[in-house]
Design an enzyme around this catalytic site. Structure first.
Site, short mmCIF file in Angstrom:
data_model
loop_
_atom_site.label_atom_id
_atom_site.label_comp_id
_atom_site.label_asym_id
_atom_site.label_seq_id
_atom_site.Cartn_x
_atom_site.Cartn_y
_atom_site.Cartn_z
N THR A 190 44.05 50.49 14.96
CA THR A 190 42.70 50.17 14.50
C THR A 190 41.73 50.12 15.66
O THR A 190 40.64 50.70 15.60
CB THR A 190 42.71 48.81 13.77
OG1 THR A 190 43.68 48.82 12.74
CG2 THR A 190 41.35 48.53 13.16
N TYR A 195 53.03 46.92 10.03
CA TYR A 195 51.77 46.29 10.43
C TYR A 195 51.14 45.70 9.18
O TYR A 195 50.64 46.41 8.32
CB TYR A 195 50.86 47.34 11.08
CG TYR A 195 49.49 46.86 11.52
CD1 TYR A 195 49.18 45.49 11.62
CD2 TYR A 195 48.52 47.77 11.87
CE1 TYR A 195 47.93 45.07 12.03
CE2 TYR A 195 47.25 47.36 12.29
CZ TYR A 195 46.97 46.01 12.37
OH TYR A 195 45.72 45.60 12.78
N ARG A 239 42.36 44.07 6.12
CA ARG A 239 41.89 45.44 6.23
C ARG A 239 42.45 46.35 5.14
O ARG A 239 41.77 47.26 4.67
CB ARG A 239 42.26 46.02 7.61
CG ARG A 239 41.45 45.44 8.75
CD ARG A 239 41.74 46.19 10.05
NE ARG A 239 40.98 45.65 11.18
CZ ARG A 239 39.75 46.04 11.51
NH1 ARG A 239 39.14 46.97 10.79
NH2 ARG A 239 39.15 45.51 12.56
N ILE A 296 50.46 42.28 19.93
CA ILE A 296 49.74 43.55 20.01
C ILE A 296 48.27 43.17 20.02
O ILE A 296 47.73 42.70 19.03
CB ILE A 296 50.12 44.49 18.86
CG1 ILE A 296 51.59 44.92 19.02
CG2 ILE A 296 49.22 45.73 18.87
CD1 ILE A 296 52.10 45.84 17.92
N TYR A 339 43.66 50.82 0.43
CA TYR A 339 42.74 51.29 -0.61
C TYR A 339 43.45 51.47 -1.95
O TYR A 339 42.97 50.98 -2.97
CB TYR A 339 42.05 52.62 -0.21
CG TYR A 339 40.99 53.03 -1.20
CD1 TYR A 339 39.75 52.40 -1.22
CD2 TYR A 339 41.23 54.02 -2.15
CE1 TYR A 339 38.78 52.74 -2.14
CE2 TYR A 339 40.27 54.37 -3.08
CZ TYR A 339 39.05 53.74 -3.08
OH TYR A 339 38.09 54.07 -4.00
N LYS A 375 54.12 43.76 13.23
CA LYS A 375 52.89 43.22 13.80
C LYS A 375 52.25 42.43 12.67
O LYS A 375 51.79 43.01 11.68
CB LYS A 375 51.96 44.33 14.27
CG LYS A 375 50.60 43.81 14.75
CD LYS A 375 49.64 44.94 15.10
CE LYS A 375 48.28 44.40 15.48
NZ LYS A 375 47.30 45.48 15.77
#
Length: 291
Positions: free
Chosen positions: A43, A132, A137, A202, A106, A160
Site C-alpha cells: 500500500t 495481509y 482498506r 511491516i 471491494y 501482517k
C-alpha cells in the site's frame, strides 16, 4: 520466518515514472540501517497506481538490489483470484522470498470465498505467503476461524495484522500455532503487538527512520523491555504523523527531509500532505532526533 523491522517501501517517482536510481539507493540505506526484510509494492508503495509490468519491474529492482542480503516480501494481492495467482507466480519467477496478499477487496466475499481464494492461489503457486489483514482498506476481514483453516497449507507462513485488535494476536496464535509468524501492520501498536506474541512490524515509519525502528525491534527481541519502550516513545509521534494526511504523503515528505533530494512525487489520487501534516511530521522528526 520473518521478524524485526520491515519497511513497506515507498516507490519513488520522478516526472511520473519510477525512479530506479533513487529506489536502489533507498534499498541500500535501509539494509545498512538495520531493516531485516523489504516489502516492495505494498500500500505504501502505491501499488494501486501501477500496472502489472511496472509493478513487477519495481519488485525486480528490489530483489536485484537486495541481492540476498535480506528477504523480499513482494506485494501480490488482488481482488481477482486469477490475477493474484499471476502476481504470485511472477514474484516467484523474479526470486522473491514470499508474497504479501490481502483478501479480495471491494468484492466483499464471504469467509468461504476468502478461504477458496487462497486455496486456489496455493494450489497454483508454492511461494510462501504472508497474509495481509487490513479490513479498514479491504472491507474484508480474514476471520480467525478462516485463518485456522488456511494454515493447513504449508506455504501460508504468517500474517501482517493491521486490524488494530491486539487480542487477535493471542487468538491467532492459539488457532494457528506458535510457528505462525505474526507481524504488526501498525507502527503505533508495535510494542504491544510484540508483547502479545508478535515478532516484528511491516512499517511505514521505517522508511524514514530505519535505524531507530530496527533498534527498537532488536531491543525487544533481546529482552530489553526498557530500551524498547524508550525507543517506542521516541518514535511514537512519528508513527502518528505518518497518518496525519493520506498515506504515503507524509512518509514521502519525511523522506524528503531526512534524505534531501529524495523525490517526494506522488501519483494521483494521492497528494502532497497539507501544511498541518507537514508540521506534524517536522515536529515528530525533531522529537525522534532525526532533524
Amino acid at each position: 520466518m520473518f521478524s524485526g523491522s520491515i519497511p513497506a517501501l515507498v516507490t519513488p517517482f520522478r516526472d511520473g515514472t519510477f525512479d530506479e536510481d533513487a529506489y536502489r539507493s533507498l534499498i541500500d540505506w535501509q539494509i545498512a540501517e538495520g531493516s531485516s526484510a523489504l516489502v516492495p509494492c505494498g500500500t505504501t508503495g502505491e501499488a494501486a497506481t501501477q500496472a502489472f509490468d511496472e509493478h513487477f519491474n519495481v519488485v525486480r529492482v528490489c530483489i536485484e538490489q537486495a541481492a540476498g542480503r535480506v528477504p523480499v516480501i513482494a506485494g501480490c494481492g488482488s481482488n481477482d483470484t486469477r490475477n493474484a495467482i499471476l502476481n504470485l507466480q511472477k514474484a516467484q519467477e523474479l526470486g522473491a522470498t514470499a508474497g504479501l496478499l490481502v483478501p479480495p477487496y471491494y468484492n466483499r466475499p464471504s469467509q468461504e470465498g476468502i478461504y477458496r481464494h487462497f486455496e486456489a492461489i496455493v494450489g497454483a503457486c508454492d511461494l510462501p505467503i504472508v497474509l495481509y489483514n487490513v479490513p479498514s482498506r479491504t472491507a474484508s476481514d480474514i476471520a480467525v476461524s478462516t485463518m485456522a483453516r488456511l494454515v493447513k497449507f504449508p506455504s501460508i507462513v504468517g500474517i501482517k495484522d493491521a486490524t488494530g485488535d491486539l487480542a487477535r494476536v493471542v487468538e491467532q496464535r492459539a488457532a494457528c500455532g506458535e510457528d505462525f509468524c505474526q507481524i504488526s501492520g501498525n507502527d503505533d501498536l508495535a510494542l504491544a503487538f510484540n508483547a502479545m506474541g508478535g515478532v516484528g512490524c511491516i512499517s511505514v515509519t521505517a522508511n524514514a527512520a530505519p535505524r531507530l525502528c530496527g533498534e527498537f525491534q532488536a531491543a525487544w527481541a533481546a529482552g530489553d523491555v526498557a530500551k524498547a519502550r524508550s525507543l517506542h516513545d521516541r518514535l511514537y509521534p512519528l508513527h502518528k504523523a505518518m497518518f496525519a494526511d493520506a498515506s504515503p504523503g507524509p512518509v514521502k515528505y519525511a523522506l524528503s527531509k531526512v534524505r534531501p533530494g529524495f523525490p517526494g512525487e506522488l501519483r494521483l489520487p494521492m497528494t502532497w500532505p497539507s501544511e498541518d501534516a507537514q508540521a506534524a511530521v517536522d515536529s515528530a522528526l525533531s522529537h525522534a532526533g532525526l532533524l
